[in-house]
Design a protein around this motif. Structure first.
Motif, PDB file in Angstrom:
ATOM      1  N   ILE A   1       0.857  -1.185   0.000  1.00  0.00           N
ATOM      2  CA  ILE A   1       0.000   0.000   0.000  1.00  0.00           C
ATOM      3  C   ILE A   1       0.890   1.230   0.000  1.00  0.00           C
ATOM      4  CG2 ILE A   1      -1.759   1.311   1.242  1.00  0.00           C
ATOM      5  CD1 ILE A   1      -2.631  -1.328   2.553  1.00  0.00           C
ATOM      6  N   ALA A   2       0.718   2.097  -0.967  1.00  0.00           N
ATOM      7  CA  ALA A   2       1.432   3.377  -0.992  1.00  0.00           C
ATOM      8  C   ALA A   2       0.657   4.353  -0.110  1.00  0.00           C
ATOM      9  CB  ALA A   2       1.536   3.910  -2.417  1.00  0.00           C
ATOM     10  N   TYR A   3       1.283   4.782   0.978  1.00  0.00           N
ATOM     11  CA  TYR A   3       0.590   5.555   2.019  1.00  0.00           C
ATOM     12  C   TYR A   3       1.166   6.959   2.103  1.00  0.00           C
ATOM     13  CZ  TYR A   3      -1.079   6.663   6.787  1.00  0.00           C
ATOM     14  OH  TYR A   3      -1.664   7.248   7.880  1.00  0.00           O
ATOM     15  N   PHE A   4       0.461   7.940   1.559  1.00  0.00           N
ATOM     16  CA  PHE A   4       0.849   9.337   1.698  1.00  0.00           C
ATOM     17  C   PHE A   4       0.452   9.774   3.106  1.00  0.00           C
ATOM     18  CE2 PHE A   4       0.845   8.990  -2.904  1.00  0.00           C
ATOM     19  CZ  PHE A   4       1.969   9.708  -3.246  1.00  0.00           C
ATOM     20  N   GLN A   5       1.444   9.883   3.983  1.00  0.00           N
ATOM     21  CA  GLN A   5       1.195  10.013   5.417  1.00  0.00           C
ATOM     22  C   GLN A   5       1.498  11.396   5.974  1.00  0.00           C
ATOM     23  OE1 GLN A   5       3.857   7.684   7.855  1.00  0.00           O
ATOM     24  NE2 GLN A   5       2.410   7.566   9.550  1.00  0.00           N
ATOM     25  N   SER A   6       2.581  12.016   5.538  1.00  0.00           N
ATOM     26  CA  SER A   6       3.052  13.244   6.184  1.00  0.00           C
ATOM     27  C   SER A   6       2.140  14.435   5.907  1.00  0.00           C
ATOM     28  CB  SER A   6       4.465  13.578   5.690  1.00  0.00           C
ATOM     29  OG  SER A   6       5.355  12.530   5.961  1.00  0.00           O
ATOM     30  N   PHE A   7       1.746  15.126   6.975  1.00  0.00           N
ATOM     31  CA  PHE A   7       0.925  16.328   6.888  1.00  0.00           C
ATOM     32  C   PHE A   7      -0.420  16.048   6.220  1.00  0.00           C
ATOM     33  CE2 PHE A   7       5.291  17.928   7.383  1.00  0.00           C
ATOM     34  CZ  PHE A   7       5.123  18.685   8.530  1.00  0.00           C
ATOM     35  N   THR A   8      -0.914  16.995   5.392  1.00  0.00           N
ATOM     36  CA  THR A   8      -2.255  16.893   4.811  1.00  0.00           C
ATOM     37  C   THR A   8      -2.129  16.645   3.319  1.00  0.00           C
ATOM     38  OG1 THR A   8      -3.096  18.407   6.504  1.00  0.00           O
ATOM     39  CG2 THR A   8      -4.482  18.060   4.556  1.00  0.00           C
ATOM     40  N   ASN A   9      -2.417  15.430   2.893  1.00  0.00           N
ATOM     41  CA  ASN A   9      -2.012  14.982   1.564  1.00  0.00           C
ATOM     42  C   ASN A   9      -3.005  15.244   0.447  1.00  0.00           C
ATOM     43  OD1 ASN A   9       0.717  13.457   1.940  1.00  0.00           O
ATOM     44  ND2 ASN A   9      -0.544  12.951   3.708  1.00  0.00           N
ATOM     45  N   THR A  10      -3.995  16.118   0.723  1.00  0.00           N
ATOM     46  CA  THR A  10      -4.830  16.661  -0.347  1.00  0.00           C
ATOM     47  C   THR A  10      -4.742  18.191  -0.351  1.00  0.00           C
ATOM     48  OG1 THR A  10      -6.790  16.732   1.090  1.00  0.00           O
ATOM     49  CG2 THR A  10      -6.469  14.739  -0.236  1.00  0.00           C
ATOM     50  N   TYR A  11      -3.827  18.723   0.440  1.00  0.00           N
ATOM     51  CA  TYR A  11      -3.741  20.174   0.617  1.00  0.00           C
ATOM     52  C   TYR A  11      -2.739  20.760  -0.379  1.00  0.00           C
ATOM     53  CZ  TYR A  11      -3.634  24.643   3.148  1.00  0.00           C
ATOM     54  OH  TYR A  11      -3.733  25.967   3.498  1.00  0.00           O
ATOM     55  N   ALA A  12      -3.145  20.772  -1.635  1.00  0.00           N
ATOM     56  CA  ALA A  12      -2.318  21.306  -2.723  1.00  0.00           C
ATOM     57  C   ALA A  12      -3.190  21.344  -3.974  1.00  0.00           C
ATOM     58  CB  ALA A  12      -1.082  20.437  -2.952  1.00  0.00           C
ATOM     59  N   PRO A  13      -2.799  22.111  -4.970  1.00  0.00           N
ATOM     60  CA  PRO A  13      -3.564  22.110  -6.229  1.00  0.00           C
ATOM     61  C   PRO A  13      -3.549  20.731  -6.886  1.00  0.00           C
ATOM     62  CG  PRO A  13      -2.036  23.977  -6.126  1.00  0.00           C
ATOM     63  CD  PRO A  13      -1.681  23.079  -4.988  1.00  0.00           C
ATOM     64  N   VAL A  14      -4.590  20.442  -7.626  1.00  0.00           N
ATOM     65  CA  VAL A  14      -4.668  19.166  -8.330  1.00  0.00           C
ATOM     66  C   VAL A  14      -3.473  18.984  -9.266  1.00  0.00           C
ATOM     67  CG1 VAL A  14      -5.982  17.908 -10.091  1.00  0.00           C
ATOM     68  CG2 VAL A  14      -7.157  18.915  -8.132  1.00  0.00           C
ATOM     69  N   SER A  15      -2.993  20.060  -9.834  1.00  0.00           N
ATOM     70  CA  SER A  15      -1.839  19.974 -10.732  1.00  0.00           C
ATOM     71  C   SER A  15      -0.595  19.461 -10.015  1.00  0.00           C
ATOM     72  CB  SER A  15      -1.546  21.347 -11.351  1.00  0.00           C
ATOM     73  OG  SER A  15      -1.279  22.315 -10.335  1.00  0.00           O
ATOM     74  N   TYR A  16      -0.530  19.647  -8.710  1.00  0.00           N
ATOM     75  CA  TYR A  16       0.574  19.127  -7.896  1.00  0.00           C
ATOM     76  C   TYR A  16       0.276  17.702  -7.419  1.00  0.00           C
ATOM     77  CZ  TYR A  16       4.028  18.807  -4.126  1.00  0.00           C
ATOM     78  OH  TYR A  16       5.062  18.396  -3.304  1.00  0.00           O
ATOM     79  N   LEU A  17      -0.963  17.463  -6.996  1.00  0.00           N
ATOM     80  CA  LEU A  17      -1.326  16.168  -6.425  1.00  0.00           C
ATOM     81  C   LEU A  17      -1.362  15.048  -7.456  1.00  0.00           C
ATOM     82  CD1 LEU A  17      -4.299  17.310  -4.139  1.00  0.00           C
ATOM     83  CD2 LEU A  17      -1.952  16.792  -3.412  1.00  0.00           C
ATOM     84  N   ALA A  18      -1.929  15.339  -8.615  1.00  0.00           N
ATOM     85  CA  ALA A  18      -2.158  14.283  -9.609  1.00  0.00           C
ATOM     86  C   ALA A  18      -0.886  13.535  -9.989  1.00  0.00           C
ATOM     87  CB  ALA A  18      -2.848  14.862 -10.841  1.00  0.00           C
ATOM     88  N   PRO A  19       0.215  14.213 -10.308  1.00  0.00           N
ATOM     89  CA  PRO A  19       1.423  13.461 -10.660  1.00  0.00           C
ATOM     90  C   PRO A  19       1.934  12.566  -9.525  1.00  0.00           C
ATOM     91  CG  PRO A  19       1.611  15.746 -11.361  1.00  0.00           C
ATOM     92  CD  PRO A  19       0.400  15.664 -10.486  1.00  0.00           C
ATOM     93  N   LEU A  20       1.800  13.011  -8.278  1.00  0.00           N
ATOM     94  CA  LEU A  20       2.239  12.195  -7.143  1.00  0.00           C
ATOM     95  C   LEU A  20       1.400  10.920  -7.028  1.00  0.00           C
ATOM     96  CD1 LEU A  20       2.698  14.890  -4.341  1.00  0.00           C
ATOM     97  CD2 LEU A  20       4.480  13.837  -5.720  1.00  0.00           C
ATOM     98  N   TYR A  21       0.091  11.085  -7.052  1.00  0.00           N
ATOM     99  CA  TYR A  21      -0.804   9.933  -6.935  1.00  0.00           C
ATOM    100  C   TYR A  21      -0.589   8.969  -8.101  1.00  0.00           C
ATOM    101  CZ  TYR A  21      -3.527  12.909  -3.684  1.00  0.00           C
ATOM    102  OH  TYR A  21      -3.948  13.730  -2.656  1.00  0.00           O
ATOM    103  N   GLU A  22      -0.482   9.533  -9.304  1.00  0.00           N
ATOM    104  CA  GLU A  22      -0.359   8.694 -10.497  1.00  0.00           C
ATOM    105  C   GLU A  22       0.964   7.936 -10.514  1.00  0.00           C
ATOM    106  OE1 GLU A  22      -1.059  11.497 -13.594  1.00  0.00           O
ATOM    107  OE2 GLU A  22      -3.221  11.641 -13.171  1.00  0.00           O
ATOM    108  N   GLU A  23       2.019   8.568 -10.015  1.00  0.00           N
ATOM    109  CA  GLU A  23       3.307   7.872  -9.944  1.00  0.00           C
ATOM    110  C   GLU A  23       3.221   6.690  -8.987  1.00  0.00           C
ATOM    111  OE1 GLU A  23       8.051   8.751  -9.011  1.00  0.00           O
ATOM    112  OE2 GLU A  23       6.610  10.416  -9.053  1.00  0.00           O
ATOM    113  N   ALA A  24       2.560   6.891  -7.866  1.00  0.00           N
ATOM    114  CA  ALA A  24       2.404   5.794  -6.908  1.00  0.00           C
ATOM    115  C   ALA A  24       1.547   4.674  -7.497  1.00  0.00           C
ATOM    116  CB  ALA A  24       1.777   6.309  -5.616  1.00  0.00           C
ATOM    117  N   LEU A  25       0.452   5.030  -8.144  1.00  0.00           N
ATOM    118  CA  LEU A  25      -0.435   4.033  -8.731  1.00  0.00           C
ATOM    119  C   LEU A  25       0.244   3.236  -9.831  1.00  0.00           C
ATOM    120  CD1 LEU A  25      -3.702   6.161  -8.953  1.00  0.00           C
ATOM    121  CD2 LEU A  25      -3.383   4.144  -7.529  1.00  0.00           C
TER     122      LEU A  25
END
Length: 324
Positions: free
Chosen positions: A100-124
């Motif tokens: 399981i890829a677990y984004f744990q540190s701080f608040t992991n939806t607290y950023a623009p989608v343009s920042y979040l999407a590449p992180l999530y997609e790389e993990a997936l």
């Protein structure tokens, strides 16, 4: 806490492998056919409780790593963090091939989608990742982020972990949570309406809370629509405002016996379908101030399992069911 259930009742209700509760381990083995470990990741996000939006100090118990004390440094890519995590786990444990890829540190939806999407997609995209887990706050789920999470969930299963801690507003104010209970309720409904799995974090032993206060929180979460729950022991960590309060004698942490009592009662009132993702917790050894007994996590869990067996307690055994 004792009851009049017979050992045969207890044995008959052991539906979740070797434990009398619906553990995450059992759930993952059922879904994926093997034990699945979490790999803690740092995505480089901050928190509205730290960037000045709500506050700059964070929650009263939060360390400088935003509860991500076991995550890899953000200086490495998501793929590198996952690879390093797998190597580390394989060196210590007998693992399978799924994680399981677990984004744990701080608040992991607290950023623009343009920042979040590449992180999530790389993990997936990592071949060893079977599931994505994202820890966040209920007040950090705007529609565009919910859209992204729903899209990710169509690729691989996704869990959203919400930090609630307590349903009591006086406690929420004291720990500087920064949002009212109704925000949590809305977040759960919004996530569930999009087919997303929800896990709720609660803390046992928060300052000034009695056992009844904690059990009220657990009961509320059990009926909230959340799919899972994390029952976390309050840890006092160095260099936090909570540590200053503790060292000044403002409150005391739970004893081991108190904790076992609180958690066994919590298990007894949780619905049987709810997955229990955590029953204790282990603060970083070098940061832990109190309680000292929590350093022996295996001993704590063994003691809890022994108590559940001796007192014939299983998940949901004291949950009120209309008509029964």
């Amino acid at each position: 806490m004792t009851d009049n259930h017979s050992p045969s009742d207890y044995s008959r209700r052991k539906m979740w492998g070797e434990k009398p509760y619906h553990s995450l381990d059992y759930e993952m083995k059922t879904r994926f056919g093997e034990k699945v470990y979490k790999i803690a990741l740092a995505g480089g996000m901050t928190c509205p409780n730290r960037d000045g939006t709500l506050d700059t100090r964070g929650c009263i118990f939060c360390s400088g790593n935003g509860s991500g004390d076991f995550a890899a440094p953000r200086s490495t890519s998501v793929t590198e963090q996952i690879n390093q995590g797998i190597v580390g786990l394989m060196a210590r444990k007998h693992t399978g091939q799924k994680f399981i890829a677990y984004f744990q540190s701080f608040t992991n939806t607290y950023a623009p989608v343009s920042y979040l999407a590449p992180l999530y997609e790389e993990a997936l995209a990592h071949p060893a990742v079977a599931m994505l887990s994202i820890a966040t706050r209920p007040d950090c789920l705007p529609d565009e982020v919910l859209d992204l999470l729903e899209k990710c969930n169509q690729k691989k299963p996704l869990i959203v972990e919400l930090g609630l801690q307590s349903i009591h507003e006086t406690t929420a104010d004291y720990i500087r949570r920064g949002y009212p209970l109704k925000v949590y309720d809305t977040a759960v409904k919004s996530l569930k309406s999009r087919g997303l799995e929800v896990v709720t974090h609660v803390i046992a032993g928060l300052p000034f809370e009695r056992k009844e206060d904690f059990l009220n929180t657990v009961s509320y979460v059990g009926q909230s629509g959340s799919d899972g729950i994390k029952l976390q022991l309050l840890h006092v960590l160095k260099d936090t405002d909570l540590a200053e309060e503790y060292e000044a004698g403002v409150f005391q942490t739970l004893t081991k016996e108190e904790y076992l009592n609180w958690i066994s009662e919590a298990i007894s009132i949780l619905p049987e379908h709810m997955v229990i993702h955590r029953l204790t917790g282990d603060g970083p050894s070098e940061l832990l101030v109190s309680p000292e007994w929590s350093r022996k996590k295996r001993d704590v869990l063994n003691s809890l399992h022994r108590k559940l067996k001796e007192e014939h307690i299983w998940q949901g055994c004291r949950l009120y069911r209309p008509g029964q």
